[in-house]
Design an enzyme around this catalytic site. Sequence first.
Site, short mmCIF file in Angstrom:
data_model
loop_
_atom_site.label_atom_id
_atom_site.label_comp_id
_atom_site.label_asym_id
_atom_site.label_seq_id
_atom_site.Cartn_x
_atom_site.Cartn_y
_atom_site.Cartn_z
N GLU A 81 -3.46 -38.25 7.98
CA GLU A 81 -2.73 -39.44 7.56
C GLU A 81 -1.43 -39.58 8.35
OE1 GLU A 81 -4.19 -40.24 3.08
OE2 GLU A 81 -2.62 -38.74 3.26
N CYS A 95 5.85 -41.62 10.84
CA CYS A 95 5.86 -40.22 10.40
C CYS A 95 4.50 -39.63 10.77
CB CYS A 95 6.09 -40.20 8.89
SG CYS A 95 6.00 -38.56 8.19
N CYS A 102 -2.18 -27.78 6.10
CA CYS A 102 -0.98 -27.00 6.42
C CYS A 102 -1.13 -25.61 5.81
CB CYS A 102 0.25 -27.69 5.84
SG CYS A 102 1.80 -26.83 6.22
N CYS A 106 3.79 -24.65 0.39
CA CYS A 106 4.96 -24.97 -0.43
C CYS A 106 4.45 -25.51 -1.77
CB CYS A 106 5.83 -26.03 0.26
SG CYS A 106 6.53 -25.46 1.82
N CYS A 109 4.09 -29.43 -2.46
CA CYS A 109 3.54 -30.31 -1.43
C CYS A 109 2.02 -30.37 -1.51
CB CYS A 109 3.98 -29.79 -0.06
SG CYS A 109 3.31 -30.74 1.30
N GLY A 152 1.45 -30.78 8.02
CA GLY A 152 1.50 -29.65 8.96
C GLY A 152 2.89 -29.15 9.29
N SER A 184 10.78 -31.69 11.82
CA SER A 184 11.16 -31.03 10.56
C SER A 184 10.35 -29.74 10.41
CB SER A 184 10.87 -31.98 9.40
OG SER A 184 11.14 -31.34 8.17
N HIS A 209 15.67 -26.83 0.58
CA HIS A 209 15.21 -27.02 -0.81
C HIS A 209 15.71 -26.00 -1.83
CE1 HIS A 209 12.79 -29.99 1.08
NE2 HIS A 209 11.75 -29.25 1.38
N CYS A 324 6.75 -38.41 1.15
CA CYS A 324 6.82 -37.01 1.56
C CYS A 324 6.02 -36.15 0.61
CB CYS A 324 8.23 -36.46 1.46
SG CYS A 324 9.43 -37.33 2.36
N1 SAH Z 1 6.26 -28.78 7.50
C1 SAH Z 1 7.45 -29.49 7.81
C2 SAH Z 1 7.32 -31.00 7.80
C3 SAH Z 1 6.46 -31.65 6.76
S1 SAH Z 1 7.06 -32.23 5.23
C4 SAH Z 1 8.56 -29.05 6.91
O1 SAH Z 1 8.34 -28.24 6.04
O2 SAH Z 1 9.69 -29.48 7.12
C5 SAH Z 1 8.41 -33.30 5.38
C6 SAH Z 1 9.42 -33.08 4.25
O3 SAH Z 1 8.91 -33.49 2.96
C7 SAH Z 1 9.78 -31.62 4.09
O4 SAH Z 1 11.15 -31.49 3.90
C8 SAH Z 1 9.03 -31.23 2.85
O5 SAH Z 1 9.54 -30.08 2.25
C9 SAH Z 1 9.19 -32.48 2.02
N2 SAH Z 1 8.27 -32.56 0.88
C10 SAH Z 1 7.11 -31.89 0.71
N3 SAH Z 1 6.56 -32.20 -0.48
C11 SAH Z 1 7.40 -33.08 -1.07
C12 SAH Z 1 7.37 -33.78 -2.31
N4 SAH Z 1 6.38 -33.65 -3.17
N5 SAH Z 1 8.39 -34.62 -2.58
C13 SAH Z 1 9.39 -34.81 -1.69
N6 SAH Z 1 9.47 -34.19 -0.52
C14 SAH Z 1 8.48 -33.32 -0.20
#
Ligand code: SAH
Length: 332
Positions: A81, A95, A102, A106, A109, A152, A184, A209, A324
């Site tokens: 996506e 984006c 991935c 986390c 996510c 990713g 990022s 975070h 995100c």
């Molecule tokens: N893997 C990379 C980029 C992908 S995510 C990274 O970790 O930075 C892009 C951003 O969205 C990251 O800061 C990630 O932590 C955040 N993110 C992930 N899940 C989210 C959620 N449910 N709500 C808001 N932000 C989120």
Amino acid sequence: MEFSMIKEILAREPKYRLVQVNQAIFSDLAESWDEVTALPKKLRETLQAECPLEINAELSLSDDKDTAKALIRLADGKFIETVLMRHEDGRNTVCVSCMVGCPMKCAFCATGEMGLLRKLTADEIITQVLFFSRFLKKENARVGSVVFMGMGEPFLNYDNVMQAVRILNNPECFGIGARHISISTCGIFDGIRKLTTEDIAVNLAISLHAPNDEVRRKIMPVAEGYTIAELLTVIDEYIAKTRRKVMFEYLLIDGVNDTDEMARELATILKHKLCVVNLIQYNDTGAFVASSHNRMNRFKEILEKAKIEVTMRYRFGRDIKGACGQLATGRN
Ligand code: SAH
């Protein structure tokens, strides 16, 4: 879209053909070789057979039309996506994803839940930008910036990501300035260090975070391998070498990382750093509850009082699961 293959085919042709082809792909945004009448018919046919320009994608638009999400089908049948964000001032940001799934897992996510299926090639990364360039052309608009914040972890696919960055930046291709490209990372030291040696000065964002290891380890498995103190040392070296401001992303989850005390703790560890904190409201993935607006404002206030620069991310595309952390195709 296989740009590398196109280059191979053109290697047998006179040099000016590459100029014509770049013009067709990146400026005219041709969607099929049939449109590229500047090329001899035979070459067009070869290109059409070996590396067609068509992109196989399904588009969804958010109700407010601010966000568009494309579900792109790759050559091996896997799906990724990509999201287009349309800002009020007319800027358009794409984006991009750099992996199918991935491996970072986390807790907040949705992409992490898929695990890693595979990494994307540079071609597959820029195809995503090309898709939305074509979409915007119909309104005489263009892609102004690209963020590697889709599916990713960019620094676990470093070479392909950087190759894509070079094509994005190349004036003969997309011509997007380095200051309008952001990567990022959840904090992969090798990648952060390598980025300082590149000649394209892209922006760096770190998904932090949490203000301490205990909280970060609860929500980000990557944090088990090192401490925040070590991460910040690597970032200090990055800032010293590049003189570029780093963005720390901080998503706010109710009762997990959003207390006043944690805001103060965050302010302490980031004091005097060349950085900006971007507060993001947690987008629902079913795992946690988002912090309230009041809580977010309070968190922001505490950071600002401590003289930390703060922005709050405008949220895009929740209704189409394009925000995100919500990218998970459910199709792979
Ligand atoms: N893997 C990379 C980029 C992908 S995510 C990274 O970790 O930075 C892009 C951003 O969205 C990251 O800061 C990630 O932590 C955040 N993110 C992930 N899940 C989210 C959620 N449910 N709500 C808001 N932000 C989120």
